[in-house]
Design an enzyme around this catalytic site. Structure first.
Site, PDB file in Angstrom:
ATOM      1  N   ASP A 281       0.825  -1.216   0.000  1.00  0.00           N
ATOM      2  CA  ASP A 281       0.000   0.000   0.000  1.00  0.00           C
ATOM      3  C   ASP A 281       0.857   1.264   0.000  1.00  0.00           C
ATOM      4  OD1 ASP A 281      -2.327   1.483  -0.001  1.00  0.00           O
ATOM      5  OD2 ASP A 281      -2.519   1.489   2.177  1.00  0.00           O
ATOM      6  N   SER A 304      -6.852   5.802  -0.148  1.00  0.00           N
ATOM      7  CA  SER A 304      -7.171   4.613  -0.939  1.00  0.00           C
ATOM      8  C   SER A 304      -8.579   4.159  -0.600  1.00  0.00           C
ATOM      9  CB  SER A 304      -6.146   3.508  -0.680  1.00  0.00           C
ATOM     10  OG  SER A 304      -5.749   3.501   0.665  1.00  0.00           O
ATOM     11  N   GLN A 355      -5.205  -0.998  -6.940  1.00  0.00           N
ATOM     12  CA  GLN A 355      -5.767  -0.117  -5.916  1.00  0.00           C
ATOM     13  C   GLN A 355      -6.486   1.037  -6.579  1.00  0.00           C
ATOM     14  OE1 GLN A 355      -3.480   2.773  -3.089  1.00  0.00           O
ATOM     15  NE2 GLN A 355      -3.979   0.979  -1.884  1.00  0.00           N
TER      16      GLN A 355
HETATM   17  C1  LIG Z   1       3.652   3.807  10.765  1.00  0.00           C
HETATM   18  C2  LIG Z   1       3.166   4.238   9.484  1.00  0.00           C
HETATM   19  C3  LIG Z   1       4.321   4.298   8.549  1.00  0.00           C
HETATM   20  C4  LIG Z   1       3.930   4.182   7.135  1.00  0.00           C
HETATM   21  C5  LIG Z   1       5.027   3.471   6.421  1.00  0.00           C
HETATM   22  C6  LIG Z   1       5.449   4.128   5.204  1.00  0.00           C
HETATM   23  C7  LIG Z   1       4.338   4.309   4.258  1.00  0.00           C
HETATM   24  C8  LIG Z   1       4.808   5.212   3.235  1.00  0.00           C
HETATM   25  C9  LIG Z   1       3.807   5.367   2.208  1.00  0.00           C
HETATM   26  C10 LIG Z   1       3.026   6.578   2.390  1.00  0.00           C
HETATM   27  C11 LIG Z   1       1.881   6.515   1.497  1.00  0.00           C
HETATM   28  C12 LIG Z   1       0.681   6.931   2.185  1.00  0.00           C
HETATM   29  C13 LIG Z   1      -0.528   6.748   1.373  1.00  0.00           C
HETATM   30  C14 LIG Z   1      -1.224   5.509   1.764  1.00  0.00           C
HETATM   31  C15 LIG Z   1      -2.685   5.606   1.462  1.00  0.00           C
HETATM   32  C16 LIG Z   1      -3.457   5.300   2.674  1.00  0.00           C
HETATM   33  O1  LIG Z   1      -3.027   4.632   3.525  1.00  0.00           O
HETATM   34  S1  LIG Z   1      -5.086   5.994   2.810  1.00  0.00           S
HETATM   35  C17 LIG Z   1      -5.724   5.148   4.207  1.00  0.00           C
HETATM   36  C18 LIG Z   1      -6.701   4.107   3.834  1.00  0.00           C
HETATM   37  N1  LIG Z   1      -7.899   4.652   3.286  1.00  0.00           N
HETATM   38  C19 LIG Z   1      -8.800   5.324   4.063  1.00  0.00           C
HETATM   39  O2  LIG Z   1      -8.616   5.530   5.231  1.00  0.00           O
HETATM   40  C20 LIG Z   1     -10.080   5.750   3.393  1.00  0.00           C
HETATM   41  C21 LIG Z   1     -11.263   5.385   4.252  1.00  0.00           C
HETATM   42  N2  LIG Z   1     -12.507   5.758   3.619  1.00  0.00           N
HETATM   43  C22 LIG Z   1     -13.089   6.951   3.837  1.00  0.00           C
HETATM   44  O3  LIG Z   1     -12.597   7.766   4.589  1.00  0.00           O
HETATM   45  C23 LIG Z   1     -14.403   7.189   3.169  1.00  0.00           C
HETATM   46  O4  LIG Z   1     -14.903   5.998   2.618  1.00  0.00           O
HETATM   47  C24 LIG Z   1     -14.309   8.256   2.038  1.00  0.00           C
HETATM   48  C25 LIG Z   1     -13.402   7.778   0.920  1.00  0.00           C
HETATM   49  C26 LIG Z   1     -13.779   9.560   2.572  1.00  0.00           C
HETATM   50  C27 LIG Z   1     -15.728   8.440   1.567  1.00  0.00           C
HETATM   51  O5  LIG Z   1     -15.871   9.541   0.683  1.00  0.00           O
HETATM   52  P1  LIG Z   1     -17.305  10.275   0.615  1.00  0.00           P
HETATM   53  O6  LIG Z   1     -18.379   9.283   0.406  1.00  0.00           O
HETATM   54  O7  LIG Z   1     -17.145  11.371  -0.377  1.00  0.00           O
HETATM   55  O8  LIG Z   1     -17.414  10.800   2.112  1.00  0.00           O
HETATM   56  P2  LIG Z   1     -18.159  12.031   2.748  1.00  0.00           P
HETATM   57  O9  LIG Z   1     -18.952  11.492   3.882  1.00  0.00           O
HETATM   58  O10 LIG Z   1     -18.880  12.828   1.703  1.00  0.00           O
HETATM   59  O11 LIG Z   1     -16.881  12.848   3.298  1.00  0.00           O
HETATM   60  C28 LIG Z   1     -16.203  12.381   4.426  1.00  0.00           C
HETATM   61  C29 LIG Z   1     -14.919  13.174   4.620  1.00  0.00           C
HETATM   62  O12 LIG Z   1     -13.961  12.761   3.641  1.00  0.00           O
HETATM   63  C30 LIG Z   1     -13.122  13.873   3.282  1.00  0.00           C
HETATM   64  N3  LIG Z   1     -13.171  14.044   1.825  1.00  0.00           N
HETATM   65  C31 LIG Z   1     -13.897  13.300   0.943  1.00  0.00           C
HETATM   66  N4  LIG Z   1     -13.600  13.702  -0.304  1.00  0.00           N
HETATM   67  C32 LIG Z   1     -12.703  14.706  -0.213  1.00  0.00           C
HETATM   68  C33 LIG Z   1     -12.013  15.511  -1.180  1.00  0.00           C
HETATM   69  N5  LIG Z   1     -12.193  15.363  -2.499  1.00  0.00           N
HETATM   70  N6  LIG Z   1     -11.153  16.450  -0.735  1.00  0.00           N
HETATM   71  C34 LIG Z   1     -10.955  16.623   0.577  1.00  0.00           C
HETATM   72  N7  LIG Z   1     -11.566  15.895   1.529  1.00  0.00           N
HETATM   73  C35 LIG Z   1     -12.436  14.932   1.139  1.00  0.00           C
HETATM   74  C36 LIG Z   1     -13.612  15.061   4.017  1.00  0.00           C
HETATM   75  O13 LIG Z   1     -12.800  15.173   5.179  1.00  0.00           O
HETATM   76  C37 LIG Z   1     -15.017  14.669   4.412  1.00  0.00           C
HETATM   77  O14 LIG Z   1     -15.294  15.312   5.620  1.00  0.00           O
HETATM   78  P3  LIG Z   1     -16.353  16.536   5.621  1.00  0.00           P
HETATM   79  O15 LIG Z   1     -16.061  17.412   4.437  1.00  0.00           O
HETATM   80  O16 LIG Z   1     -17.687  15.853   5.482  1.00  0.00           O
HETATM   81  O17 LIG Z   1     -16.120  17.164   6.950  1.00  0.00           O
END
Ligand SMILES: CCCCCCCCCCCCCCCC(=O)SCCNC(=O)CCNC(=O)[C@H](O)C(C)(C)COP(=O)(O)OP(=O)(O)OC[C@H]1O[C@@H](n2cnc3c(N)ncnc32)[C@H](O)[C@@H]1OP(=O)(O)O
Length: 371
Positions: A281, A304, A355
């Site tokens: 990821d 993601s 992804q």
């Molecule tokens: C120890 C660790 C070391 C790590 C070691 C090294 C790693 C080194 C690699 C690094 C690389 C990292 C990059 C990895 C990538 C992941 O890890 S990402 C993490 C995994 N994915 C997630 O957590 C996503 C979880 N899913 C979700 O949060 C929700 O399903 C979604 C995708 C936000 C749903 O979207 P939706 O239906 O449009 O949601 P909605 O209710 O309308 O909006 C919810 C919130 O989402 C946000 N949002 C949605 N769309 C947008 C947009 N276009 N723009 C801005 N905000 C938005 C807003 O905050 C919104 O809040 P409000 O504006 O309502 O206050």
């Protein structure tokens, strides 16, 4: 992290000339001592509550620059939890996940494994991850019996293979991530350009954390020298990655961890799959700008949505793995990327990954104008 210090420093930096800023940043960087990151094992460790319920031992950290839990942690921990519920001769074949709500890095995660089916050749598991009684993530994993290799069923045998891979990444095209990041982003007058993309680049703590992660984090990368900003049209991004913590590669059957023992890098070679799930990821969605000749880190929002891994064989994650990423489709902020991962010793493919992410950018013209 000391956010107040970070912000005041940021304001001071914004009043300086680019040269002053670079010198100040360099001084600050050298004064911050490198932190030793936790091992992959402790990042992923699970405490069994029942035969099918597990709780994280440590808090699920967010990657540098992100607010939510790293998706790779969820993918890897769901695989680890499910491994406790299958016999040791079963290995993961495919894994499909959805990230449903952002993970909270300040709270433990509970994983609940559902045993959907146990067959002679295949086992199906569904894993749900909860925080605050809210579903944040779900995965479905198919396991196959690695001892059941009947030649009669092995017609049309095929494994994708690359010739000309070498066990060590070629130094003329690739470079370690920390020195490349320092050279291409922090030094050579580039920092101010990146600061136009995000104020994070004026925050020395952020820069130091990024370098620390590259230098001592769970993964070690060798990136192509133009990864952070290429000026040539690219169809594929090719880089190398491996896991730092040693993980056993083989084990004799007598020593295989029983279902009641902890599954760790020392006890169970299947931990290579867990580690791979974690690394799969990272630097996938983040690399999207590379395919548009735009600088990395130019997104406004990036998460993601889903993640799929097909395992073709046990990935030897302590060896360099060669990765080819391509961008398949970008449409209305939804972006699909796919990666093929190869064992650099044999040249054989070890896994395929897809992804889809929700990533928003300004227009290409706007990004170019401010960069
Ligand atoms: C120890 C660790 C070391 C790590 C070691 C090294 C790693 C080194 C690699 C690094 C690389 C990292 C990059 C990895 C990538 C992941 O890890 S990402 C993490 C995994 N994915 C997630 O957590 C996503 C979880 N899913 C979700 O949060 C929700 O399903 C979604 C995708 C936000 C749903 O979207 P939706 O239906 O449009 O949601 P909605 O209710 O309308 O909006 C919810 C919130 O989402 C946000 N949002 C949605 N769309 C947008 C947009 N276009 N723009 C801005 N905000 C938005 C807003 O905050 C919104 O809040 P409000 O504006 O309502 O206050």
């Amino acid at each position: 992290m000391n956010v107040v210090v970070g912000m005041s420093h940021l304001r001071k930096l914004s009043l300086m000339s680019p040269l002053q800023m670079l010198h100040t940043t360099k001084r600050k960087l050298s004064s911050v001592t490198a932190k030793n990151h936790a091992s992959l094992e402790s990042l992923l460790e699970l405490v069994p509550q029942t035969a099918t319920k597990f709780i994280t031992k440590n808090l699920p950290a967010a990657p540098v620059g992100s607010r939510g839990t790293f998706g790779g942690t969820l993918v890897a921990q769901s695989l680890l939890a499910s491994l406790y519920t299958v016999p040791t001769n079963f290995v993961p074949t495919s894994l499909r996940c959805y990230f449903i709500n952002g993970g909270d890095p300040t709270n433990m995660i509970t994983y609940q494994v559902e045993k959907l089916r146990d067959g002679r050749n295949f086992i199906h598991r569904q894993i749900r991850a909860y925080q605050h009684n809210k579903l944040i993530f779900q995965s479905m994993i198919l396991f196959s019996n690695q001892r059941n290799s009947n030649d009669a069923h092995d017609s049309l045998h095929h494994l994708a293979h690359l010739d000309n891979l070498t066990p060590l990444p070629p130094t003329e095209t690739h470079q370690d991530a920390a020195s490349l990041y320092t050279e291409k982003i922090i030094k050579n007058g580039n920092l101010q350009r990146y600061a136009h993309l995000s104020e994070r680049f004026l925050d020395t703590e952020h820069l130091q954390r990024q370098i620390d992660t590259f230098e001592t984090g769970p993964m070690e990368y060798q990136f192509p020298k133009d990864i952070f900003y290429t000026q040539n049209k690219q169809e594929m991004l090719k880089y190398y990655v491996r896991i730092r913590q040693p993980i056993i590669q083989t084990q004799d059957d007598a020593a295989v961890a029983s279902e009641t023992k902890l599954i760790t890098p020392e006890t169970d070679a299947r931990y290579n799959y867990v580690a791979f799930a974690y690394l799969s990821d990272s630097y996938l969605l983040l690399t999207l700008p590379y395919f548009h000749e735009l600088p990395l880190y130019s997104h406004n929002f990036s998460v993601s949505l889903d993640h799929t891994v097909y395992f073709h064989q046990l990935p030897a994650v302590n060896d360099w793995i060669f990765l080819r990423v391509k961008s398949v489709r970008s449409h209305w902020d939804k972006h699909l990327v796919q990666g093929e991962y190869y064992d650099t010793r044999s040249g054989d493919i070890v896994a395929s990954v897809s992804q889809e992410g929700l990533v928003s950018y300004d227009s290409e013209e706007a990004i170019r104008a401010k960069f």
